[in-house]
Design a protein around this motif. Structure first.
Motif: not given
Lengths: 436, 436, 436
Positions: C74, C407-408, C425-426, C428-430, C432-436
């Motif tokens: 990070k 974004l994170y 979970l949702t 953390r998924l967000h 994750c999406n912020a990274y990719v």
């Protein structure tokens, strides 16, 4: 890998140090001060003038080849790191092998040309590495480096000194040789268990972007590759110009044909990453000849076209029918374009465009490069097949976790060890987080 | 893209080969051996001395511009690949266009300067590409390449040969020209449907890191860009020194102002990626003049400041009020700093610091560069608006899946096709896995 | 960061411009046309001949060091951007500091050597930056840049002009100095709260791949670093050759030892990224001496071995027992190999291999480099500890979200602000999406 790999690596390095002690010496007459009232060129002049070209080639070897192979989604660490390992050993061994053949076993001096040629010799192994990427161990690659460079140096001697052929950009002696050597090894090491493919043998979004770093640095510096050891003056100039325009032309046909053969006219990253470079390979043998820029562009255009068609039709055929699985498609980037390069030189000489060699000499060079590559590759493949080199099992092909502590391998072990019945989704999410 | 793109690409490449056949010849007098007892400089001497500067520029064009534009989260493949396509066509067409104007339609020779200038001409198109990034098709970009380089070569001839103005780093003829050309095209192609923005028009963590590869290589090699075609000796030396220090100064003000204008004093990657380069653009016209390093630093400092302010305040204003949507903010990186470059040269001449040109000539050059760019851009925009060039619909802007088989496009199709009612979370997880 | 950082940055840039105005002048005698009938070398000749080596070093500083430090999951934005900030300030201040000492406070001229040495001076700070990476603020790094380069220039003057020691690749004056300076600062800034580690102080898959970009460019261009300011002719030639082979040898032992000391014989990316470079550091002092290539390889081999052992055993010991936390392990890449470099030069001179210096001079240089570094680092650390430089709290170490709108961080604020009880979970998924 507990002890075998460290022992082989250290053993080879000790051998290199001993060989360098026995045979390698500094250049002698560098002691004339730079440009000082001199009427003849000094070696040091050409050293600093050629050094930027050497560094361009150096970037191609380590960044170019290294990142080009990071396209697999779980094999980036291995691609770039084993590439570095092969090249680091290869440039030492290439110095020795080429020097000893040239000097007939006497002590020899090393200058900028020897450094460039040492880098060149590693290129051969890195091309072959592309054919077996993901299916072999680091030890196998160390062994292949030693064997392949020995054969390469022998064939190069044949082509240059015995046949007196012309191959300035090494289309035949490096590209075709490296590709067919690698294909022969891949053929011997064929895995029936992976006939239906492997779940890890695919790219993801970022792995494809990393690979473009490799592609672009190869593309940019290819004129240096094809001209670095050319005769100063006209011929070196032409090697740069011809390669520059051949590559540019190649890009347009590679994109066009990619779109033609793909689903709904889309483009395919594999083609962009590889076929755009075929123009650099194919113009190699003719690069320093007086062929005119538009002929260089024609050669590049054809190479781009053939290379994409190779990826689309030939690679699957090789894998299914010939039982030769070529991970990076080196046949399409180096093999076919290398042969085109040899044939183009024959055509140029037959048509009277270039006079530096004869049709017979060039044909011998092409035949010798492919022939020694295939024989050398088959023998090397058989040696690598001996079940003591820690070749990864089918299941662990294309998987960094065999050689590296990556987070997802830790997770995988947790799943297996603790036989967790937990939420699979959560675990996959963890795996995702391990990447980013 | 089924047939139109391949046909256009191949057609253009055939045209290039024909044009090269008709007009392009090798340099003639490279045949004097290097440094051998020569009392006059040979062309080949300067060829190898300038070749490293050419390669630096080459890296800027393909890696620099290519990766700088990968900042969008779903447009990395297109950014780096269409960049390569434009540049490969552009360097061929730029060679022809510049050569024909220079030779008044006769056959002409190509040496290292022509290679450098061919790369320069592609830079103009790549700057304009930044303004329309994500909103145009590859065919449109091929057409823009042909049209823009023709206008560029015309304006360059005006500036150099008719006005006899001085613009060594091409602040006006490349940077301002490319930016205003691109803005004019973007204005004509304005999409009301995207007035409120687009969900894909944003960066993510790794896309921003990839963009930094582009930024850094542009930043590092900018002294070569500004000095590559400068007169050897004092002026080339000054072009390097001034650019080196202007860029360094620019970094500090860009960071400072970024922190000043952003939320809670944080920094913004868009500013770091772009505004740090404004010093290279703005010092371009004056780079070889005798302005002293501290003035170069002053120019760089001002450029960094203005560029960040442009990103913060001007780009939103352009998009909302002027209906010109500038994806990469090329106005802030190339447009404004290019104008600053022209004005700085006028100031330097007016103050008697430099004597290479006159205030009138420089003013004409600046006016001509902006004027021809805007007119050329408007005409090009109208041609690109003809609805047969496969421009992507609003929904598919900034989206690689229009041109590439990316995994997430496969997933998207699955969702749409099978009208799956499945767990959305699972699907998004799949999408995430497709990236990593 | 609201106003303090912008004010400090702009204040420093204004100071630099004033200092350049007062002291810096262009080189004078560049006006002899290139190669034109000249019987003595002109400065401009060597300018263009050395310029490619300068650009190699430039790439090392900005891309090499910059990306090498992106390994943290990070902290990529900060690593590469603060690296750029430090280097941009450092090269201006380094020009002034080194110039003033050399000229005894008079106006001085700047040529290619001064540009190379300005880049060198930034390397020192970037090495120290590695030791405190993730635990300090941009303001602190600006202050450290000013202080460290002042001390560095003083020590360099001592070593070169007073002791007349030989240290062409700066193993002692840059690498050992930078490492021990950084360790001293890190020791003063030690955070007991992070004794047990920090959840962000780890790499993920792609951050490790980005770091390899840095590693490879450092590795490739190291021969230029060690030879850029060497005497033309024999010595410059040897500096290139020795570094080239030392690095190659280093790779093999680093891989071997990494596999030996790691779990199940696997390899470790930290070792590949760093220890493979130790050969370039360790051969630095001896690089231009007549030590023969095989001795260079021996030095490289030992450096690779020691460096990996340092990462495995010494870094944890430093952190736990000495209370010195070295984020990048600069002690293993620069500290120990730098000391090896100094000792190797002493051995070479004692054994009569090289005659450019004496054992006493070299020992003084090594002692002075380590001594001034530690004292300078301790004082700098105390100054940086003053609680007004916005040092991040423990919780926000190694976290880009302190300085950047990532974004994170937005997501994190959402979670905290809205005290959402939603599905973790949702979220953390967000993330994750912020990274990719």
């Amino acid at each position: 890998m507990r002890f075998k790999f460290p022992l082989v690596a250290i053993g080879l390095e000790v051998a290199m140090i001993v060989l360098f002690h026995l045979y390698v010496q500094y250049e002698k007459d560098q002691n004339i001060p730079l440009h000082l009232n001199n009427t003849r060129p000094t070696k040091m002049d050409s050293f600093l003038l050629l050094y930027p070209l050497f560094q361009d080639v150096h970037v191609m070897i380590f960044v170019g080849f290294g990142f080009l192979m990071t396209f697999l989604k779980k094999y980036g660490f291995s691609s770039v790191s084993i590439n570095l390992l092969i090249a680091a050993l290869g440039l030492q061994w290439g110095t020795i092998a080429q020097g000893l053949i040239q000097s007939h076993g006497q002590k020899f001096h090393i200058g900028i040309k020897e450094m460039i040629k040492a880098d060149f010799s590693t290129a051969t192994v890195l091309i072959s590495f592309g054919a077996v990427l993901g299916k072999t161990s680091p030890i196998q690659m160390l062994i292949m480096t030693i064997l392949e460079i020995a054969v390469f140096a022998g064939n190069e001697f044949l082509v240059d000194e015995i046949f007196k052929a012309s191959d300035i950009g090494a289309s035949m002696t490096i590209h075709a040789f490296g590709a067919y050597f690698g294909l022969a090894v891949a053929g011997v090491l064929y895995r029936s268990g992976l006939r239906e493919g492997h779940k890890n043998e695919e790219s993801v979004y970022y792995s494809d972007l990393f690979a473009m770093i490799g592609t672009l640095f190869l593309w940019i510096f290819w004129p240096s590759f094809n001209s670095a050891v050319a005769e100063p003056g006209d011929r070196q100039y032409r090697a740069i110009i011809n390669t520059y325009f051949s590559l540019a032309a190649c890009v347009l046909t590679a994109y066009a044909v990619s779109s033609l053969v793909m689903h709904r006219g889309k483009l395919e990253m594999v083609h962009i990453q590889n076929a755009t470079l075929a123009g650099g390979v194919a113009v190699g043998t003719c690069a320093d000849m007086n062929i005119q820029p538009y002929i260089a562009m024609l050669i590049g255009s054809i190479a781009g076209l053939i290379s994409v068609l190779g990826y689309k039709f030939l690679t699957p055929f090789f894998a299914s029918t010939l039982r030769i699985h070529d991970t990076c498609g080196v046949h399409n980037l180096h093999g076919l374009p290398g042969v085109i390069g040899g044939l183009a030189s024959i055509a140029a000489i037959a048509l009277g465009v270039a006079h530096v060699s004869t049709v017979t000499r060039q044909a011998k060079a092409l035949g010798s490069s492919i022939g020694t590559a295939i024989v050398g590759g088959l023998v090397t493949g058989l040696i690598l097949k001996i079940p003591c080199w820690e070749q990864p099992p089918d299941e662990y092909c294309y998987d960094d976790s065999v050689y590296w502590e990556v987070l997802y391998s830790v997770l995988k072990e947790n799943i297996n060890d603790k036989s967790t019945s937990g939420n699979l989704l959560t675990l996959r999410l963890h795996a995702c987080n391990a990447y980013v």
